[in-house]
Design an enzyme around this catalytic site. Structure first.
Site, PDB file in Angstrom:
ATOM      1  N   LYS A  16      74.536  42.844  51.792  1.00  0.00           N
ATOM      2  CA  LYS A  16      74.433  43.283  53.301  1.00  0.00           C
ATOM      3  C   LYS A  16      73.765  41.532  53.823  1.00  0.00           C
ATOM      4  CE  LYS A  16      69.826  44.784  53.135  1.00  0.00           C
ATOM      5  NZ  LYS A  16      69.014  44.100  53.656  1.00  0.00           N
ATOM      6  N   ASN A  17      72.937  41.387  52.524  1.00  0.00           N
ATOM      7  CA  ASN A  17      71.862  40.289  52.671  1.00  0.00           C
ATOM      8  C   ASN A  17      72.762  38.551  53.301  1.00  0.00           C
ATOM      9  OD1 ASN A  17      70.016  41.261  52.923  1.00  0.00           O
ATOM     10  ND2 ASN A  17      69.017  40.960  51.058  1.00  0.00           N
TER      11      ASN A  17
ATOM     12  N   ARG B 159      64.449  43.232  59.980  1.00  0.00           N
ATOM     13  CA  ARG B 159      63.102  42.020  60.653  1.00  0.00           C
ATOM     14  C   ARG B 159      64.669  40.389  60.428  1.00  0.00           C
ATOM     15  NH1 ARG B 159      58.794  41.127  59.033  1.00  0.00           N
ATOM     16  NH2 ARG B 159      59.237  38.465  58.393  1.00  0.00           N
TER      17      ARG B 159
ATOM     18  N   ARG C 125      55.241  38.983  56.412  1.00  0.00           N
ATOM     19  CA  ARG C 125      55.909  38.493  56.276  1.00  0.00           C
ATOM     20  C   ARG C 125      55.874  38.017  57.104  1.00  0.00           C
ATOM     21  NH1 ARG C 125      61.124  42.395  54.410  1.00  0.00           N
ATOM     22  NH2 ARG C 125      61.832  40.170  53.984  1.00  0.00           N
ATOM     23  N   PRO C 126      55.279  36.850  57.172  1.00  0.00           N
ATOM     24  CA  PRO C 126      55.882  35.535  58.673  1.00  0.00           C
ATOM     25  C   PRO C 126      56.793  34.797  59.029  1.00  0.00           C
ATOM     26  CG  PRO C 126      54.154  35.183  57.070  1.00  0.00           C
ATOM     27  CD  PRO C 126      54.684  35.573  56.113  1.00  0.00           C
ATOM     28  N   VAL C 127      57.124  34.574  60.296  1.00  0.00           N
ATOM     29  CA  VAL C 127      57.934  33.885  60.707  1.00  0.00           C
ATOM     30  C   VAL C 127      57.985  32.143  61.038  1.00  0.00           C
ATOM     31  CG1 VAL C 127      59.850  35.546  61.526  1.00  0.00           C
ATOM     32  CG2 VAL C 127      57.971  34.738  63.092  1.00  0.00           C
ATOM     33  N   ASP C 128      56.279  31.897  59.941  1.00  0.00           N
ATOM     34  CA  ASP C 128      55.408  30.084  61.319  1.00  0.00           C
ATOM     35  C   ASP C 128      56.855  29.139  60.497  1.00  0.00           C
ATOM     36  OD1 ASP C 128      53.773  29.596  58.176  1.00  0.00           O
ATOM     37  OD2 ASP C 128      55.774  31.662  58.295  1.00  0.00           O
ATOM     38  N   LEU C 129      57.232  29.300  58.917  1.00  0.00           N
ATOM     39  CA  LEU C 129      58.747  28.699  59.298  1.00  0.00           C
ATOM     40  C   LEU C 129      60.294  28.494  60.206  1.00  0.00           C
ATOM     41  CD1 LEU C 129      58.006  28.630  54.959  1.00  0.00           C
ATOM     42  CD2 LEU C 129      56.842  27.459  56.939  1.00  0.00           C
TER      43      LEU C 129
ATOM     44  N   ASP D 142      64.422  41.090  44.723  1.00  0.00           N
ATOM     45  CA  ASP D 142      64.949  42.614  45.636  1.00  0.00           C
ATOM     46  C   ASP D 142      65.512  43.117  44.235  1.00  0.00           C
ATOM     47  OD1 ASP D 142      66.775  40.503  48.056  1.00  0.00           O
ATOM     48  OD2 ASP D 142      64.176  41.517  47.869  1.00  0.00           O
TER      49      ASP D 142
ATOM     50  N   VAL E 200      57.479  35.845  44.810  1.00  0.00           N
ATOM     51  CA  VAL E 200      57.775  36.055  46.044  1.00  0.00           C
ATOM     52  C   VAL E 200      57.219  36.557  46.902  1.00  0.00           C
ATOM     53  CG1 VAL E 200      59.874  35.862  47.740  1.00  0.00           C
ATOM     54  CG2 VAL E 200      60.256  35.042  45.089  1.00  0.00           C
TER      55      VAL E 200
HETATM   56  C1  EPZ Z   1      65.499  37.848  52.393  1.00  0.00           C
HETATM   57  O1  EPZ Z   1      64.660  38.046  52.933  1.00  0.00           O
HETATM   58  C2  EPZ Z   1      65.759  39.076  52.128  1.00  0.00           C
HETATM   59  N1  EPZ Z   1      66.291  39.505  53.525  1.00  0.00           N
HETATM   60  C3  EPZ Z   1      64.497  39.800  51.534  1.00  0.00           C
HETATM   61  O2  EPZ Z   1      65.183  41.167  50.686  1.00  0.00           O
HETATM   62  C4  EPZ Z   1      63.960  39.071  49.980  1.00  0.00           C
HETATM   63  O3  EPZ Z   1      63.717  40.005  49.614  1.00  0.00           O
HETATM   64  C5  EPZ Z   1      63.485  37.311  50.687  1.00  0.00           C
HETATM   65  O4  EPZ Z   1      64.902  36.642  51.426  1.00  0.00           O
HETATM   66  C6  EPZ Z   1      63.966  36.706  49.652  1.00  0.00           C
HETATM   67  O5  EPZ Z   1      64.645  36.214  48.656  1.00  0.00           O
HETATM   68  C7  EPZ Z   1      67.511  39.666  53.654  1.00  0.00           C
HETATM   69  O6  EPZ Z   1      68.696  38.795  53.703  1.00  0.00           O
HETATM   70  C8  EPZ Z   1      67.692  39.712  55.248  1.00  0.00           C
HETATM   71  P1  EPZ Z   1      61.821  34.801  52.987  1.00  0.00           P
HETATM   72  P2  EPZ Z   1      63.537  36.572  53.943  1.00  0.00           P
HETATM   73  O7  EPZ Z   1      61.743  33.891  54.108  1.00  0.00           O
HETATM   74  O8  EPZ Z   1      64.548  35.640  54.844  1.00  0.00           O
HETATM   75  C9  EPZ Z   1      57.145  33.104  52.795  1.00  0.00           C
HETATM   76  C10 EPZ Z   1      66.136  43.112  50.830  1.00  0.00           C
HETATM   77  O9  EPZ Z   1      65.635  44.245  49.929  1.00  0.00           O
HETATM   78  N2  EPZ Z   1      57.250  32.656  54.553  1.00  0.00           N
HETATM   79  O10 EPZ Z   1      62.488  33.936  51.627  1.00  0.00           O
HETATM   80  O11 EPZ Z   1      62.871  37.486  54.614  1.00  0.00           O
HETATM   81  C11 EPZ Z   1      57.752  34.780  52.530  1.00  0.00           C
HETATM   82  O12 EPZ Z   1      56.469  35.395  53.443  1.00  0.00           O
HETATM   83  C12 EPZ Z   1      65.886  42.198  51.687  1.00  0.00           C
HETATM   84  O13 EPZ Z   1      67.333  43.409  51.076  1.00  0.00           O
HETATM   85  C13 EPZ Z   1      56.421  32.122  55.250  1.00  0.00           C
HETATM   86  O14 EPZ Z   1      55.610  32.369  54.738  1.00  0.00           O
HETATM   87  O15 EPZ Z   1      62.465  36.213  52.667  1.00  0.00           O
HETATM   88  C14 EPZ Z   1      57.956  35.284  51.440  1.00  0.00           C
HETATM   89  O16 EPZ Z   1      56.798  34.876  50.590  1.00  0.00           O
HETATM   90  C15 EPZ Z   1      63.373  41.877  51.367  1.00  0.00           C
HETATM   91  N3  EPZ Z   1      57.609  31.887  56.305  1.00  0.00           N
HETATM   92  C16 EPZ Z   1      58.522  33.933  51.383  1.00  0.00           C
HETATM   93  O17 EPZ Z   1      58.699  33.186  52.318  1.00  0.00           O
HETATM   94  C17 EPZ Z   1      57.936  32.268  56.607  1.00  0.00           C
HETATM   95  O18 EPZ Z   1      58.259  31.721  57.803  1.00  0.00           O
HETATM   96  C18 EPZ Z   1      59.801  34.097  51.245  1.00  0.00           C
HETATM   97  O19 EPZ Z   1      60.839  34.663  52.191  1.00  0.00           O
HETATM   98  C19 EPZ Z   1      59.284  32.598  56.030  1.00  0.00           C
HETATM   99  C20 EPZ Z   1      58.497  33.480  54.885  1.00  0.00           C
END
Ligand code: EPZ
Length: 422
Positions: free
Chosen positions: A22-23, A94, A123-127, A308, A330
Protein backbone atom coordinates in the site's frame (compact mmCIF):
# COMPACT_ATOMS: atom_id res chain seq x y z
CA UNK A 1 -19.27 -1.51 9.83
CA UNK A 2 -18.08 -5.09 9.70
CA UNK A 3 -16.62 -6.86 12.71
CA UNK A 4 -14.60 -10.04 13.06
CA UNK A 5 -15.69 -12.89 15.32
CA UNK A 6 -12.55 -14.89 16.10
CA UNK A 7 -12.30 -18.32 17.78
CA UNK A 8 -8.85 -18.33 19.33
CA UNK A 9 -6.31 -20.94 20.31
CA UNK A 10 -5.54 -22.45 16.90
CA UNK A 11 -2.04 -22.53 15.32
CA UNK A 12 -1.32 -21.24 11.80
CA UNK A 13 0.12 -23.79 9.38
CA UNK A 14 0.76 -23.46 5.66
CA UNK A 15 1.68 -21.01 2.90
CA UNK A 16 0.59 -17.37 2.61
CA UNK A 17 1.40 -15.00 -0.26
CA UNK A 18 2.30 -11.39 0.46
CA UNK A 19 0.35 -8.72 -1.44
CA UNK A 20 1.63 -5.58 -3.13
CA UNK A 21 2.57 -2.70 -0.84
CA UNK A 22 0.00 0.00 0.00
CA UNK A 23 2.59 2.55 1.13
CA UNK A 24 4.81 1.95 -1.92
CA UNK A 25 1.89 2.05 -4.39
CA UNK A 26 0.38 5.40 -3.27
CA UNK A 27 3.41 7.61 -4.17
CA UNK A 28 3.69 5.93 -7.60
CA UNK A 29 -0.03 6.37 -8.28
CA UNK A 30 0.38 10.09 -7.53
CA UNK A 31 3.58 10.18 -9.62
CA UNK A 32 1.66 8.86 -12.64
CA UNK A 33 0.03 12.31 -12.90
CA UNK A 34 3.44 13.74 -13.91
CA UNK A 35 3.60 11.62 -17.08
CA UNK A 36 2.63 12.63 -20.64
CA UNK A 37 1.22 9.17 -21.34
CA UNK A 38 -0.32 6.12 -19.68
CA UNK A 39 1.32 4.47 -16.67
CA UNK A 40 0.68 0.81 -15.77
CA UNK A 41 1.41 -0.52 -12.28
CA UNK A 42 1.28 -4.23 -11.46
CA UNK A 43 0.98 -5.93 -8.03
CA UNK A 44 -1.51 -3.41 -6.63
CA UNK A 45 -3.42 -4.65 -3.56
CA UNK A 46 -7.23 -4.52 -3.42
CA UNK A 47 -7.44 -2.14 -0.45
CA UNK A 48 -9.79 0.66 0.61
CA UNK A 49 -6.95 3.20 0.51
CA UNK A 50 -6.22 2.32 -3.13
CA UNK A 51 -9.89 2.72 -4.08
CA UNK A 52 -9.99 6.08 -2.28
CA UNK A 53 -6.86 7.33 -4.07
CA UNK A 54 -8.17 6.16 -7.46
CA UNK A 55 -11.23 8.35 -6.83
CA UNK A 56 -9.04 11.33 -5.94
CA UNK A 57 -7.29 10.91 -9.33
CA UNK A 58 -10.64 10.61 -11.12
CA UNK A 59 -11.81 13.88 -9.49
CA UNK A 60 -8.94 15.79 -11.14
CA UNK A 61 -9.71 14.17 -14.50
CA UNK A 62 -7.31 11.22 -14.73
CA UNK A 63 -8.62 7.99 -16.29
CA UNK A 64 -8.01 5.14 -13.85
CA UNK A 65 -8.67 1.48 -14.72
CA UNK A 66 -8.13 -0.90 -11.79
CA UNK A 67 -8.14 -4.48 -13.09
CA UNK A 68 -8.71 -6.05 -9.67
CA UNK A 69 -8.43 -9.68 -10.75
CA UNK A 70 -4.99 -8.89 -12.21
CA UNK A 71 -4.05 -6.53 -9.37
CA UNK A 72 -2.98 -3.92 -11.94
CA UNK A 73 -3.85 -0.28 -12.56
CA UNK A 74 -3.69 1.76 -15.75
CA UNK A 75 -3.58 5.55 -15.26
CA UNK A 76 -4.05 7.98 -18.18
CA UNK A 77 -3.13 11.46 -16.85
CA UNK A 78 -3.46 13.31 -20.16
CA UNK A 79 -6.90 14.80 -19.47
CA UNK A 80 -6.27 16.20 -15.98
CA UNK A 81 -7.90 19.65 -15.78
CA UNK A 82 -9.46 20.11 -12.30
CA UNK A 83 -6.52 20.88 -10.01
CA UNK A 84 -8.22 20.38 -6.65
CA UNK A 85 -8.32 17.50 -4.11
CA UNK A 86 -11.40 17.88 -1.91
CA UNK A 87 -11.54 17.58 1.91
CA UNK A 88 -14.14 14.82 1.63
CA UNK A 89 -11.57 12.47 0.05
CA UNK A 90 -8.34 13.74 1.65
CA UNK A 91 -9.80 13.33 5.17
CA UNK A 92 -10.36 9.63 4.37
CA UNK A 93 -6.73 9.04 3.53
CA UNK A 94 -3.75 11.32 4.44
CA UNK A 95 -1.63 10.17 1.52
CA UNK A 96 -4.07 12.03 -0.76
CA UNK A 97 -1.93 15.01 0.26
CA UNK A 98 0.58 13.71 -2.33
CA UNK A 99 -1.73 15.40 -4.84
CA UNK A 100 -0.17 18.73 -3.81
CA UNK A 101 3.28 17.85 -5.16
CA UNK A 102 1.92 15.98 -8.19
CA UNK A 103 -0.46 18.76 -9.37
CA UNK A 104 1.82 21.76 -8.72
CA UNK A 105 4.75 19.78 -10.18
CA UNK A 106 2.88 19.01 -13.41
CA UNK A 107 0.48 21.96 -13.77
CA UNK A 108 2.04 24.78 -11.68
CA UNK A 109 -1.11 24.99 -9.53
CA UNK A 110 -2.79 22.86 -6.88
CA UNK A 111 -5.54 23.32 -4.27
CA UNK A 112 -5.48 20.43 -1.80
CA UNK A 113 -7.27 20.00 1.49
CA UNK A 114 -5.14 19.77 4.63
CA UNK A 115 -5.33 16.13 5.83
CA UNK A 116 -6.97 16.79 9.22
CA UNK A 117 -6.57 14.72 12.39
CA UNK A 118 -5.40 11.14 12.97
CA UNK A 119 -6.28 8.48 15.60
CA UNK A 120 -2.99 8.80 17.37
CA UNK A 121 -2.23 12.49 17.65
CA UNK A 122 -0.93 15.32 15.52
CA UNK A 123 0.55 14.42 12.15
CA UNK A 124 1.52 17.84 10.79
CA UNK A 125 2.48 18.55 7.15
CA UNK A 126 4.58 21.64 7.92
CA UNK A 127 7.70 20.06 6.38
CA UNK A 128 5.87 19.44 3.08
CA UNK A 129 4.91 23.13 2.87
CA UNK A 130 8.18 24.63 4.11
CA UNK A 131 10.12 22.38 1.72
CA UNK A 132 8.02 23.58 -1.22
CA UNK A 133 8.49 27.21 -0.19
CA UNK A 134 12.26 26.59 0.01
CA UNK A 135 12.04 25.25 -3.55
CA UNK A 136 10.42 28.50 -4.69
CA UNK A 137 6.77 27.41 -4.80
CA UNK A 138 4.23 29.96 -3.51
CA UNK A 139 2.21 28.38 -0.68
CA UNK A 140 -0.90 29.88 0.91
CA UNK A 141 -3.69 28.55 3.12
CA UNK A 142 -7.37 29.22 2.56
CA UNK A 143 -10.24 27.70 4.62
CA UNK A 144 -8.43 24.45 5.35
CA UNK A 145 -6.95 24.17 1.86
CA UNK A 146 -3.35 24.57 0.74
CA UNK A 147 -2.90 26.51 -2.51
CA UNK A 148 0.39 26.00 -4.31
CA UNK A 149 1.48 28.10 -7.29
CA UNK A 150 4.67 27.85 -9.34
CA UNK A 151 6.00 29.39 -12.55
CA UNK A 152 7.34 27.26 -15.46
CA UNK A 153 10.41 26.66 -13.30
CA UNK A 154 11.46 27.46 -9.76
CA UNK A 155 15.03 28.12 -8.57
CA UNK A 156 15.28 25.21 -6.14
CA UNK A 157 18.14 25.32 -3.59
CA UNK A 158 17.92 22.87 -0.70
CA UNK A 159 15.81 21.92 2.30
CA UNK A 160 16.71 19.80 5.34
CA UNK A 161 13.91 17.65 6.77
CA UNK A 162 13.80 17.51 10.54
CA UNK A 163 12.57 14.98 11.45
CA UNK A 164 13.04 12.84 8.34
CA UNK A 165 9.62 12.35 6.75
CA UNK A 166 8.38 9.82 4.15
CA UNK A 167 5.45 11.99 3.11
CA UNK A 168 7.44 15.23 2.82
CA UNK A 169 10.17 13.50 0.78
CA UNK A 170 7.54 12.09 -1.59
CA UNK A 171 5.73 15.44 -2.01
CA UNK A 172 8.97 17.37 -2.63
CA UNK A 173 10.13 14.83 -5.23
CA UNK A 174 6.78 15.04 -7.04
CA UNK A 175 6.89 18.85 -7.03
CA UNK A 176 10.54 19.14 -8.11
CA UNK A 177 11.13 16.67 -10.99
CA UNK A 178 9.42 18.84 -13.68
CA UNK A 179 9.82 22.22 -12.02
CA UNK A 180 12.96 22.78 -9.90
CA UNK A 181 16.15 23.84 -11.67
CA UNK A 182 18.29 22.24 -8.97
CA UNK A 183 16.91 21.14 -5.59
CA UNK A 184 18.42 19.02 -2.83
CA UNK A 185 16.49 17.27 -0.05
CA UNK A 186 18.73 16.69 2.99
CA UNK A 187 17.81 14.09 5.64
CA UNK A 188 15.43 12.64 3.07
CA UNK A 189 13.52 9.46 3.98
CA UNK A 190 15.23 6.23 2.82
CA UNK A 191 12.16 4.00 3.16
CA UNK A 192 11.78 1.45 0.31
CA UNK A 193 8.55 3.26 -0.66
CA UNK A 194 10.63 6.39 -1.44
CA UNK A 195 13.26 4.37 -3.32
CA UNK A 196 10.55 2.77 -5.48
CA UNK A 197 9.14 6.23 -6.29
CA UNK A 198 12.61 7.51 -7.26
CA UNK A 199 13.24 4.47 -9.50
CA UNK A 200 9.83 4.98 -11.12
CA UNK A 201 10.45 8.72 -11.75
CA UNK A 202 13.93 8.04 -13.16
CA UNK A 203 12.50 5.35 -15.45
CA UNK A 204 10.02 7.96 -16.74
CA UNK A 205 12.98 10.26 -17.49
CA UNK A 206 13.54 12.23 -14.28
CA UNK A 207 17.00 13.45 -13.18
CA UNK A 208 17.44 12.38 -9.55
CA UNK A 209 20.70 11.41 -7.83
CA UNK A 210 21.36 9.88 -4.41
CA UNK A 211 18.67 7.15 -4.63
CA UNK A 212 18.46 5.18 -1.38
CA UNK A 213 20.51 7.78 0.53
CA UNK A 214 19.33 10.63 2.76
CA UNK A 215 20.48 13.24 0.23
CA UNK A 216 18.37 13.46 -2.94
CA UNK A 217 19.29 15.95 -5.69
CA UNK A 218 16.69 16.74 -8.36
CA UNK A 219 17.19 18.72 -11.56
CA UNK A 220 14.08 19.35 -13.61
CA UNK A 221 13.48 17.75 -17.01
CA UNK A 222 11.09 18.89 -19.77
CA UNK A 223 8.72 15.93 -19.67
CA UNK A 224 8.19 12.41 -18.34
CA UNK A 225 6.89 9.47 -20.36
CA UNK A 226 4.49 6.82 -19.03
CA UNK A 227 6.06 3.45 -18.09
CA UNK A 228 5.05 0.02 -16.76
CA UNK A 229 6.29 -0.99 -13.29
CA UNK A 230 5.86 -3.81 -10.76
CA UNK A 231 4.97 -2.56 -7.27
CA UNK A 232 7.00 -3.84 -4.31
CA UNK A 233 5.57 -6.48 -1.95
CA UNK A 234 4.20 -5.12 1.36
CA UNK A 235 6.99 -5.26 3.97
CA UNK A 236 4.59 -4.28 6.78
CA UNK A 237 2.08 -6.98 5.85
CA UNK A 238 5.06 -9.37 5.72
CA UNK A 239 6.30 -8.33 9.17
CA UNK A 240 2.77 -8.66 10.55
CA UNK A 241 2.42 -12.28 9.36
CA UNK A 242 5.93 -13.18 10.51
CA UNK A 243 4.86 -12.07 14.01
CA UNK A 244 1.54 -13.96 13.67
CA UNK A 245 3.57 -17.09 12.88
CA UNK A 246 5.58 -16.69 16.12
CA UNK A 247 2.68 -16.28 18.53
CA UNK A 248 1.25 -19.85 18.83
CA UNK A 249 3.83 -22.59 19.79
CA UNK A 250 2.59 -24.96 17.06
CA UNK A 251 2.51 -22.41 14.23
CA UNK A 252 4.64 -22.87 11.10
CA UNK A 253 4.33 -20.61 8.05
CA UNK A 254 5.84 -20.23 4.60
CA UNK A 255 5.50 -16.65 3.34
CA UNK A 256 5.93 -16.18 -0.41
CA UNK A 257 6.29 -13.17 -2.72
CA UNK A 258 8.45 -11.35 -0.13
CA UNK A 259 11.37 -8.95 -0.43
CA UNK A 260 13.44 -9.80 2.67
CA UNK A 261 15.98 -7.08 1.78
CA UNK A 262 13.46 -4.44 2.85
CA UNK A 263 13.17 -5.70 6.45
CA UNK A 264 16.34 -4.15 7.94
CA UNK A 265 17.23 -5.96 11.20
CA UNK A 266 13.67 -7.19 11.81
CA UNK A 267 14.38 -10.88 10.98
CA UNK A 268 17.33 -10.91 13.39
CA UNK A 269 15.23 -9.38 16.18
CA UNK A 270 12.51 -12.00 15.60
CA UNK A 271 15.14 -14.77 15.83
CA UNK A 272 16.15 -13.37 19.25
CA UNK A 273 12.64 -14.21 20.50
CA UNK A 274 13.45 -17.88 19.75
CA UNK A 275 11.49 -17.93 16.50
CA UNK A 276 13.02 -19.84 13.60
CA UNK A 277 13.32 -17.46 10.62
CA UNK A 278 14.71 -18.98 7.40
CA UNK A 279 15.05 -16.71 4.38
CA UNK A 280 15.27 -18.35 0.98
CA UNK A 281 15.11 -15.86 -1.89
CA UNK A 282 11.56 -14.41 -1.95
CA UNK A 283 10.30 -16.95 0.61
CA UNK A 284 10.49 -16.75 4.41
CA UNK A 285 9.87 -19.80 6.59
CA UNK A 286 8.66 -19.13 10.16
CA UNK A 287 8.53 -21.70 12.98
CA UNK A 288 7.23 -20.55 16.36
CA UNK A 289 9.23 -21.11 19.56
CA UNK A 290 7.76 -23.14 22.42
CA UNK A 291 8.56 -20.17 24.69
CA UNK A 292 8.80 -16.60 23.36
CA UNK A 293 11.78 -14.68 24.76
CA UNK A 294 11.07 -10.99 25.62
CA UNK A 295 12.94 -8.73 23.15
CA UNK A 296 12.46 -5.00 23.67
CA UNK A 297 12.58 -2.71 20.66
CA UNK A 298 12.72 0.98 19.81
CA UNK A 299 11.25 2.16 16.52
CA UNK A 300 13.22 4.36 14.12
CA UNK A 301 13.21 5.59 10.53
CA UNK A 302 14.29 3.06 7.88
CA UNK A 303 16.24 0.75 8.15
CA UNK A 304 15.36 0.83 11.88
CA UNK A 305 12.37 -0.99 13.42
CA UNK A 306 9.23 0.26 11.61
CA UNK A 307 6.69 2.13 13.75
CA UNK A 308 4.03 0.31 11.65
CA UNK A 309 5.06 -3.00 13.32
CA UNK A 310 5.36 -1.85 16.95
CA UNK A 311 1.75 -2.65 17.92
CA UNK A 312 2.06 -6.17 16.49
CA UNK A 313 5.43 -6.68 18.27
CA UNK A 314 4.03 -5.45 21.61
CA UNK A 315 1.12 -7.87 21.17
CA UNK A 316 3.54 -10.78 20.69
CA UNK A 317 5.47 -9.67 23.82
CA UNK A 318 2.32 -10.12 25.95
CA UNK A 319 2.93 -13.85 25.29
CA UNK A 320 6.67 -13.73 26.08
CA UNK A 321 8.09 -15.03 29.36
CA UNK A 322 9.32 -11.91 31.20
CA UNK A 323 9.48 -8.10 31.13
CA UNK A 324 9.98 -6.04 27.98
CA UNK A 325 9.51 -2.56 26.49
CA UNK A 326 8.40 -1.08 23.17
CA UNK A 327 9.40 2.54 22.55
CA UNK A 328 8.12 4.52 19.56
CA UNK A 329 10.47 7.37 18.60
CA UNK A 330 8.57 8.21 15.36
CA UNK A 331 5.08 8.67 16.87
CA UNK A 332 5.02 9.41 20.57
CA UNK A 333 1.50 8.26 21.37
CA UNK A 334 0.70 5.40 19.01
CA UNK A 335 -0.57 3.12 21.78
CA UNK A 336 -4.37 3.19 21.39
CA UNK A 337 -4.27 -0.65 21.20
CA UNK A 338 -3.07 -0.97 24.82
CA UNK A 339 -6.42 -0.55 26.62
CA UNK A 340 -8.00 -2.99 24.14
CA UNK A 341 -5.33 -5.67 24.69
CA UNK A 342 -5.74 -5.11 28.43
CA UNK A 343 -9.42 -6.07 27.97
CA UNK A 344 -8.16 -9.43 26.63
CA UNK A 345 -5.99 -9.87 29.73
CA UNK A 346 -2.65 -8.35 28.71
CA UNK A 347 -0.47 -6.75 31.39
CA UNK A 348 0.97 -3.60 29.83
CA UNK A 349 1.37 0.05 30.87
CA UNK A 350 2.18 3.13 28.80
CA UNK A 351 4.70 5.62 30.13
CA UNK A 352 5.18 8.52 27.68
CA UNK A 353 6.31 6.93 24.37
CA UNK A 354 7.04 3.51 25.87
CA UNK A 355 4.78 0.57 26.69
CA UNK A 356 6.05 -1.72 29.44
CA UNK A 357 4.89 -5.32 29.06
CA UNK A 358 4.80 -8.19 31.59
CA UNK A 359 4.31 -11.66 30.19
CA UNK A 360 3.30 -14.31 29.71
CA UNK A 361 -0.37 -13.53 30.48
CA UNK A 362 -3.05 -15.87 29.08
CA UNK A 363 -5.47 -13.93 26.86
CA UNK A 364 -9.20 -14.58 27.06
CA UNK A 365 -11.71 -13.61 24.35
CA UNK A 366 -13.68 -10.32 24.67
CA UNK A 367 -15.07 -7.51 22.49
CA UNK A 368 -12.39 -5.02 21.45
CA UNK A 369 -12.44 -1.85 19.36
CA UNK A 370 -10.21 -1.05 16.38
CA UNK A 371 -8.88 2.52 16.36
CA UNK A 372 -6.49 2.53 13.40
CA UNK A 373 -4.92 0.24 10.79
CA UNK A 374 -2.01 -1.31 12.71
CA UNK A 375 -3.78 -1.28 16.09
CA UNK A 376 -6.65 -3.28 14.56
CA UNK A 377 -4.44 -6.04 13.18
CA UNK A 378 -2.68 -6.37 16.55
CA UNK A 379 -6.10 -7.08 18.09
CA UNK A 380 -6.64 -9.83 15.50
CA UNK A 381 -3.23 -11.36 16.33
CA UNK A 382 -4.16 -11.36 20.04
CA UNK A 383 -7.65 -12.79 19.46
CA UNK A 384 -6.17 -15.66 17.41
CA UNK A 385 -4.16 -16.88 20.45
CA UNK A 386 -6.78 -16.00 23.08
CA UNK A 387 -9.01 -18.62 24.71
CA UNK A 388 -12.65 -18.63 23.57
CA UNK A 389 -14.20 -16.13 21.18
CA UNK A 390 -13.45 -12.44 20.57
CA UNK A 391 -15.15 -9.69 18.60
CA UNK A 392 -12.91 -7.16 16.84
CA UNK A 393 -15.13 -4.19 16.00
CA UNK A 394 -14.78 -1.67 13.14
CA UNK A 395 -12.49 -3.76 10.94
CA UNK A 396 -12.85 -1.11 8.22
CA UNK A 397 -9.63 0.22 9.71
CA UNK A 398 -7.94 -3.07 8.84
CA UNK A 399 -9.40 -3.23 5.33
CA UNK A 400 -7.46 -0.08 4.54
CA UNK A 401 -4.16 -1.94 4.64
CA UNK A 402 -4.58 -5.76 4.73
CA UNK A 403 -5.85 -7.43 1.56
CA UNK A 404 -8.53 -10.06 2.43
CA UNK A 405 -6.92 -10.98 5.75
CA UNK A 406 -9.46 -13.62 6.77
CA UNK A 407 -9.25 -15.32 3.35
CA UNK A 408 -5.49 -15.56 3.78
CA UNK A 409 -5.49 -16.79 7.40
CA UNK A 410 -8.51 -19.12 7.59
CA UNK A 411 -7.03 -21.72 5.19
CA UNK A 412 -4.03 -21.83 7.58
CA UNK A 413 -6.19 -22.76 10.58
CA UNK A 414 -7.48 -19.40 11.84
CA UNK A 415 -11.19 -19.11 12.66
CA UNK A 416 -12.11 -15.58 11.59
CA UNK A 417 -15.68 -14.77 10.54
CA UNK A 418 -16.58 -11.37 9.08
CA UNK A 419 -19.99 -10.26 10.31
CA UNK A 420 -21.89 -7.12 9.43
CA UNK A 421 -22.17 -5.18 12.69
CA UNK A 422 -25.65 -3.66 12.72
C1 EPZ B 1 4.25 7.21 6.33
O1 EPZ B 1 3.44 8.24 6.92
C2 EPZ B 1 3.38 5.96 6.32
N1 EPZ B 1 2.18 6.22 5.54
C3 EPZ B 1 2.97 5.60 7.74
O2 EPZ B 1 2.28 4.34 7.70
C4 EPZ B 1 4.21 5.39 8.59
O3 EPZ B 1 3.81 5.20 9.93
C5 EPZ B 1 5.12 6.64 8.51
O4 EPZ B 1 5.42 6.96 7.14
C6 EPZ B 1 6.43 6.44 9.24
O5 EPZ B 1 7.13 5.35 8.72
C7 EPZ B 1 2.25 6.04 4.19
O6 EPZ B 1 3.27 5.71 3.61
C8 EPZ B 1 1.00 6.30 3.42
P1 EPZ B 1 6.25 10.74 8.13
P2 EPZ B 1 3.89 9.78 6.85
O7 EPZ B 1 5.99 12.01 7.41
O8 EPZ B 1 4.54 10.04 5.55
C9 EPZ B 1 6.64 14.04 11.58
C10 EPZ B 1 0.47 2.85 7.97
O9 EPZ B 1 0.19 2.29 9.04
N2 EPZ B 1 6.32 15.05 10.54
O10 EPZ B 1 7.44 9.96 7.77
O11 EPZ B 1 2.71 10.59 7.22
C11 EPZ B 1 5.46 13.11 11.90
O12 EPZ B 1 4.56 13.70 12.81
C12 EPZ B 1 0.88 4.35 7.99
O13 EPZ B 1 0.49 2.30 6.87
C13 EPZ B 1 6.33 16.39 10.87
O14 EPZ B 1 6.61 16.78 12.01
O15 EPZ B 1 4.96 9.82 8.04
C14 EPZ B 1 6.16 11.89 12.45
O16 EPZ B 1 6.44 12.07 13.80
C15 EPZ B 1 0.53 5.00 9.28
N3 EPZ B 1 6.01 17.29 9.90
C16 EPZ B 1 7.45 11.86 11.62
O17 EPZ B 1 7.64 13.17 11.08
C17 EPZ B 1 5.71 16.91 8.61
O18 EPZ B 1 5.45 17.76 7.75
C18 EPZ B 1 7.44 10.85 10.48
O19 EPZ B 1 6.27 11.07 9.71
C19 EPZ B 1 5.71 15.53 8.29
C20 EPZ B 1 6.02 14.61 9.28
Amino acid sequence: MDKFVIEGGTPLKGTLNISGSKNAALPVIAGALLADSTVTIHNIPRLQDIYTFNNVLRVVGAKVDFNESANSIEIDPTHVSYLEAPYDLVRKMRASFYMLGALVGKHGYAKVSLPGGCAWGPRPVDLHLKGMEAMGIDISLDKGYVIAKAGKSVKGGSYTLNPSSVGATVNLLLAAVLRAEDFTINNAAKEPDVVQLCNFLVEMGADITGLGTDTLRIRKVGSLKGVRIHNDPDRIELGTYMIAGAMHPDSELKLTGCNPNQLGNFPELLRQTGTQVDINGTEIHIKAPQVIKPVSIETAIYPGFPTDLQAQWATMLTQAEGESKVTDTVYFDRFSYVPELTRLGANMHVDQNTVNISGKTPLVGASVMSTDLRASVSLVLAAMVAENSSEVLRVYHLDRGYESLENKLNPLGAKITRVEDK
